[in-house]
Design a protein around this motif. Structure first.
Motif: not given
Ligand code: MG
Ligand code: AMP
Length: 325
Positions: A138-140, A146-148, A225-227
């Protein structure tokens, strides 16, 4: 005090971490992934705990090539056509799971399907090939944030507790597009770095989008999400006093913090900058970020999806609702 962990420098060092059941973040062309050996349940538990991710939200299995993916998932002719057209690349296919294939049940959250992808980033592919098994990734970032898109973002998100194989900034900056394929039917579960229109052109047919809240889209399609910490005000024509401005195309003058996703209005450039610019404006400490309208065509579908989720009302601790103006 927690000591920051040492980052792996070589592929072999990163693969050794994964082989030992440890986590290691790694670069992909979309965003940085938080990697764990997808066949090792202890490692996958560690992954869910480190991310603070709900266990009902399944993980994407990153494979070195189609042959590895076919070991775990059942490919219909349509799935094979999609893989041939877009792998390696930012496309995840949700396919029937081959049981007894050795994948940890936690990866699929107990579903009878599995999400598989062959990433295009050479370091990601070399790492998976060196491990010889799929990498759950998954995104780290801590769940919901927020996605890196850089190694630094990963270090900041986990306070230096997760080792990172550094591959520089991610080329695409947005997560993969997710398509569910059942026999000869295909549905888009998540908009992403591969525009839906491009897949439609390749297949010569329209691809329906799964309705929000439908059973197939449900796991992990969380509204908030991605907040960032700041609230977002979307589709804004101009920033108000006290707000930061995230522009797209030629923008208004503003005396607060300003970043422009793409002054020339290029969606690829905007996608690449989205998460890192949100993080930078957030770091300026503003309470609200006003965001210029982004066209909905091509990559705009995925950019607007991420912005909508970043602006959605949050679970506790509730800082109040963000809104599309
Ligand atoms: Mg993610
Ligand atoms: P992330 O790891 O944050 O990029 O999220 C991966 C997304 O893939 C989640 O939203 C999951 O719901 C989705 N996903 C992964 N595997 C499956 C699956 N077997 N069925 C449906 N969605 C899946």
């Amino acid at each position: 005090m927690i000591q920051p962990v040492a980052d792996p420098v070589t592929i072999e060092q990163a693969a050794a971490l994964l082989r030992s059941g440890a986590l290691c973040a790694f670069p992909t062309e979309t965003v940085y992934g938080l990697g764990a050996d997808a066949t090792n349940s202890d490692a996958v538990v560690k992954l869910y705990e480190t991310k603070g991710r709900p266990r009902f939200n399944p993980l994407i299995c990153h494979c070195a090539d189609l042959a590895m993916a076919e070991h775990y998932a059942l490919f219909s002719p349509l799935a094979r056509e999609l893989a041939a057209a877009f792998w390696p690349g930012p496309l995840t296919l949700v396919l029937p799971l081959k049981r007894e294939s050795g994948l940890s049940d936690l990866v699929t959250a107990g579903l009878d399907t599995v999400g598989v992808r062959v990433p295009a980033h050479p370091l990601a592919r070399d790492l998976i090939a060196a491990l010889g098994r799929p990498v759950a990734g998954p995104s780290a970032n801590p769940s919901g944030r927020l996605s890196p898109t850089t190694a630094d973002h990963v270090h900041q998100g986990f306070a230096g507790r997760v080792p990172v194989l550094d591959g520089g900034p991610c080329e695409q900056g947005l997560e993969s597009t997710i398509l569910a394929v059942e026999g000869d039917t295909v549905t888009q579960l998540r908009a992403g770095a591969l525009p839906r229109q491009q897949v439609e052109a390749a297949l010569g047919r329209d691809i329906p989008v799964a309705a929000a809240g439908s059973a197939i889209a449900a796991p992990g399609m969380l509204r908030s999400h991605y907040a960032p910490n700041a609230l977002l005000r979307l589709d804004a024509s101009a920033p108000q006093s006290g707000e930061a401005w995230l522009g797209f195309g030629p923008g208004p003058a503003h005396d607060g913090p300003v970043l422009n996703l793409s002054p020339v209005g290029n969606l690829r450039e905007a996608a690449r900058n989205l998460f890192s610019y949100l993080a930078r404006l957030d770091a300026s400490g503003v309470a609200k970020i006003a965001v210029a309208p982004i066209p909905q065509n091509g990559l705009g579908e995925a950019i607007n999806d991420r912005l909508d989720r970043a602006a959605a009302p949050r679970a506790a601790p509730a800082p109040g609702p963000g809104a599309r103006a």
